[in-house]
Design a protein around this motif. Structure first.
Motif, mmCIF file in Angstrom:
data_model
loop_
_atom_site.group_PDB
_atom_site.id
_atom_site.type_symbol
_atom_site.label_atom_id
_atom_site.label_comp_id
_atom_site.label_asym_id
_atom_site.label_seq_id
_atom_site.Cartn_x
_atom_site.Cartn_y
_atom_site.Cartn_z
ATOM 1 N N GLN A 58 0.827 -1.202 0.000
ATOM 2 C CA GLN A 58 0.000 0.000 0.000
ATOM 3 C C GLN A 58 0.862 1.253 0.000
ATOM 4 O O GLN A 58 0.404 2.334 -0.343
ATOM 5 N N HIS A 59 2.100 1.080 0.409
ATOM 6 C CA HIS A 59 3.055 2.198 0.480
ATOM 7 C C HIS A 59 4.410 1.636 0.052
ATOM 8 O O HIS A 59 4.981 0.797 0.730
ATOM 9 N N CYS A 60 4.908 2.107 -1.068
ATOM 10 C CA CYS A 60 6.160 1.593 -1.620
ATOM 11 C C CYS A 60 7.255 2.648 -1.500
ATOM 12 O O CYS A 60 7.081 3.793 -1.927
ATOM 13 N N VAL A 61 8.379 2.271 -0.925
ATOM 14 C CA VAL A 61 9.512 3.184 -0.778
ATOM 15 C C VAL A 61 10.606 2.788 -1.771
ATOM 16 O O VAL A 61 10.991 1.618 -1.843
ATOM 17 N N VAL A 62 11.065 3.768 -2.530
ATOM 18 C CA VAL A 62 12.101 3.531 -3.539
ATOM 19 C C VAL A 62 13.260 4.486 -3.283
ATOM 20 O O VAL A 62 13.077 5.705 -3.237
ATOM 21 N N THR A 63 14.446 3.925 -3.102
ATOM 22 C CA THR A 63 15.646 4.748 -2.952
ATOM 23 C C THR A 63 16.670 4.296 -3.988
ATOM 24 O O THR A 63 16.365 3.504 -4.877
ATOM 25 N N SER A 64 17.891 4.800 -3.898
ATOM 26 C CA SER A 64 18.909 4.429 -4.881
ATOM 27 C C SER A 64 20.299 4.652 -4.319
ATOM 28 O O SER A 64 20.481 5.328 -3.300
ATOM 29 N N VAL A 65 21.259 4.101 -5.010
ATOM 30 C CA VAL A 65 22.647 4.496 -4.798
ATOM 31 C C VAL A 65 22.826 5.867 -5.454
ATOM 32 O O VAL A 65 21.986 6.298 -6.242
ATOM 33 N N ALA A 66 23.899 6.558 -5.113
ATOM 34 C CA ALA A 66 24.228 7.796 -5.835
ATOM 35 C C ALA A 66 24.861 7.405 -7.168
ATOM 36 O O ALA A 66 25.750 6.552 -7.214
ATOM 37 N N ARG A 67 24.400 8.021 -8.245
ATOM 38 C CA ARG A 67 24.944 7.728 -9.570
ATOM 39 C C ARG A 67 25.468 9.031 -10.183
ATOM 40 O O ARG A 67 24.886 9.582 -11.121
ATOM 41 N N ASP A 68 26.583 9.497 -9.653
ATOM 42 C CA ASP A 68 27.182 10.729 -10.162
ATOM 43 C C ASP A 68 27.781 10.548 -11.548
ATOM 44 O O ASP A 68 28.178 11.524 -12.196
ATOM 45 N N ASP A 69 27.848 9.282 -12.005
ATOM 46 C CA ASP A 69 28.342 9.017 -13.355
ATOM 47 C C ASP A 69 27.295 9.337 -14.416
ATOM 48 O O ASP A 69 27.627 9.444 -15.599
ATOM 49 N N LEU A 70 26.038 9.484 -14.014
ATOM 50 C CA LEU A 70 24.960 9.775 -14.957
ATOM 51 C C LEU A 70 24.657 11.269 -14.969
ATOM 52 O O LEU A 70 24.641 11.915 -13.916
ATOM 53 N N LYS A 71 24.369 11.803 -16.134
ATOM 54 C CA LYS A 71 24.120 13.241 -16.263
ATOM 55 C C LYS A 71 22.957 13.697 -15.387
ATOM 56 O O LYS A 71 22.992 14.768 -14.779
ATOM 57 N N ASP A 72 21.908 12.848 -15.304
ATOM 58 C CA ASP A 72 20.736 13.226 -14.503
ATOM 59 C C ASP A 72 20.736 12.552 -13.136
ATOM 60 O O ASP A 72 19.746 12.640 -12.401
ATOM 61 N N GLY A 73 21.830 11.883 -12.777
ATOM 62 C CA GLY A 73 21.917 11.228 -11.476
ATOM 63 C C GLY A 73 20.945 10.083 -11.276
ATOM 64 O O GLY A 73 20.753 9.603 -10.153
ATOM 65 N N GLY A 74 20.311 9.653 -12.367
ATOM 66 C CA GLY A 74 19.346 8.560 -12.277
ATOM 67 C C GLY A 74 17.910 9.027 -12.120
ATOM 68 O O GLY A 74 17.004 8.225 -11.869
ATOM 69 N N ALA A 75 17.660 10.319 -12.292
ATOM 70 C CA ALA A 75 16.320 10.873 -12.094
ATOM 71 C C ALA A 75 15.274 10.216 -12.994
ATOM 72 O O ALA A 75 14.136 9.964 -12.575
ATOM 73 N N LEU A 76 15.645 9.954 -14.248
ATOM 74 C CA LEU A 76 14.688 9.360 -15.181
ATOM 75 C C LEU A 76 14.229 7.988 -14.698
ATOM 76 O O LEU A 76 13.044 7.653 -14.805
ATOM 77 N N ILE A 77 15.151 7.181 -14.169
ATOM 78 C CA ILE A 77 14.791 5.850 -13.677
ATOM 79 C C ILE A 77 13.871 5.968 -12.464
ATOM 80 O O ILE A 77 12.926 5.184 -12.302
ATOM 81 N N PHE A 78 14.129 6.955 -11.601
ATOM 82 C CA PHE A 78 13.210 7.208 -10.490
ATOM 83 C C PHE A 78 11.808 7.486 -11.028
ATOM 84 O O PHE A 78 10.816 6.908 -10.566
ATOM 85 N N ALA A 79 11.720 8.400 -12.005
ATOM 86 C CA ALA A 79 10.422 8.785 -12.561
ATOM 87 C C ALA A 79 9.723 7.597 -13.203
ATOM 88 O O ALA A 79 8.510 7.392 -13.019
ATOM 89 N N GLU A 80 10.469 6.794 -13.955
ATOM 90 C CA GLU A 80 9.877 5.634 -14.620
ATOM 91 C C GLU A 80 9.421 4.593 -13.607
ATOM 92 O O GLU A 80 8.427 3.886 -13.829
ATOM 93 N N THR A 81 10.129 4.484 -12.480
ATOM 94 C CA THR A 81 9.726 3.541 -11.436
ATOM 95 C C THR A 81 8.411 3.979 -10.790
ATOM 96 O O THR A 81 7.519 3.159 -10.552
ATOM 97 N N ILE A 82 8.286 5.268 -10.508
ATOM 98 C CA ILE A 82 7.035 5.805 -9.962
ATOM 99 C C ILE A 82 5.880 5.502 -10.909
ATOM 100 O O ILE A 82 4.820 5.003 -10.498
ATOM 101 N N LYS A 83 6.086 5.779 -12.201
ATOM 102 C CA LYS A 83 5.028 5.564 -13.195
ATOM 103 C C LYS A 83 4.663 4.082 -13.324
ATOM 104 O O LYS A 83 3.483 3.730 -13.455
#
Length: 302
Positions: free
Chosen positions: A100-125
């Motif tokens: 009912q409540h899903c928590v999503v975190t990540s490692v830091a990805r400073d190697d990526l231009k957007d820091g992984g933001a797109l994958i966060f957004a796609e996971t939410i969707k």
């Protein structure tokens, strides 16, 4: 240099081990879907309780972090790939668990231009497509102050936006790698400007050398950028290579700090030795939303 003598753990940090059917099922599912959880990677003390209760915090963008924070047990190195199918597998796992409540975190990805933001957004969707009534909480890195990347996450409309300051300002450079105290506050401020309706959340771990007044100042700093939910927990040393514990904070002090936080206007403060950012996240959010509703009702009445 003489190594500091390790402090003995007090009785209140004893953890109940529960490894029944749910624990085993979730462990197997994580393996079968090639997913990672911060519960395992960060050696969270609550993993047995949470997994037994069919809750887990998914860790996306792999299991190798580009930073080496001195408190964190997650592996450090240079990630080699980006898994574009990961969001769908996280959604499948969340659906299988009936969350009912899903928590999503990540490692830091400073190697990526957007820091992984797109994958966060796609996971939410992806979670929303499968489970439209499941709340989604994201615990994000600072994206190296790339506010366009933050906007990508905010546009996906998570139910809770979480970013941890981790410690007080004086200790920040010693405890964290690359992350900056003021940058974290700015991220939380930017998130609120982008969408004031999305509650924000942050966390402080105690026992790394902070003083009482510094904790209160950190609370004030978080309230100044309108953070709604605060979690306070005890730092536990993952290995001899990490920062040593300077002191174990008594549960009574955690209770006093909860009172201080609530006086400052946080909608909810979760405070205790074993509290972690995503510990009882569902209940934290319920309490914060209920407090918000009470406040709005009072304001309308006036």
């Amino acid at each position: 240099m003489k190594q500091q003598e390790k402090l003995p753990k007090p009785d209140w940090l004893r953890i109940k081990l529960t490894t029944g059917g749910n624990y085993a099922e979730i462990k197997d599912m994580m393996r079968s879907k090639t997913l990672h959880s911060v519960c395992e990677e960060a050696r969270c003390p609550n993993i047995y309780e949470c997994w037994a209760n069919r809750t887990a915090t998914f860790m996306i963008l792999g299991d190798i972090c580009t930073r080496a924070c001195r408190f964190c047990a997650v592996k450090t190195g240079l990630p080699t790939e980006l898994d574009l199918q990961e969001p769908e597998r996280v959604a499948e796992a969340a659906e299988q668990m009936g969350l009912q409540h899903c928590v999503v975190t990540s490692v830091a990805r400073d190697d990526l231009k957007d820091g992984g933001a797109l994958i966060f957004a796609e996971t939410i969707k992806a979670i929303r497509r499968r489970m439209p009534f499941c709340r989604v909480e994201v615990l994000i890195p600072d994206f190296m102050a790339n506010w366009d990347a933050l906007q990508v996450v905010m546009d996906a409309k998570p139910d809770i936006l979480n970013h941890n300051i981790e410690t007080v300002e004086r200790m920040s450079d010693r405890v964290r790698a690359k992350a900056k105290y003021r940058r974290s506050l700015e991220l939380l401020a930017q998130a609120k400007q982008m969408n004031p309706k999305i509650p924000t959340k942050s966390s402080i771990m105690l026992g790394v050398g902070e003083e009482w007044d510094e904790i209160l100042q950190a609370m004030d700093d978080l309230r100044a950028v309108d953070v709604n939910i605060l979690t306070l927990g005890q730092y536990l040393q993952p290995s001899s290579k990490h920062l040593s514990v300077k002191r174990y904070v008594h549960p009574d002090e955690f209770a006093l700090l909860k009172e201080e936080g609530m006086k400052r206007g946080f909608r909810h403060v979760e405070s205790g030795p074993l509290v972690r950012s995503s510990y009882h996240a569902h209940e934290q959010t319920d309490a914060a939303l209920a407090a918000e509703e009470r406040s709005e009702t009072t304001n309308h009445a006036q």
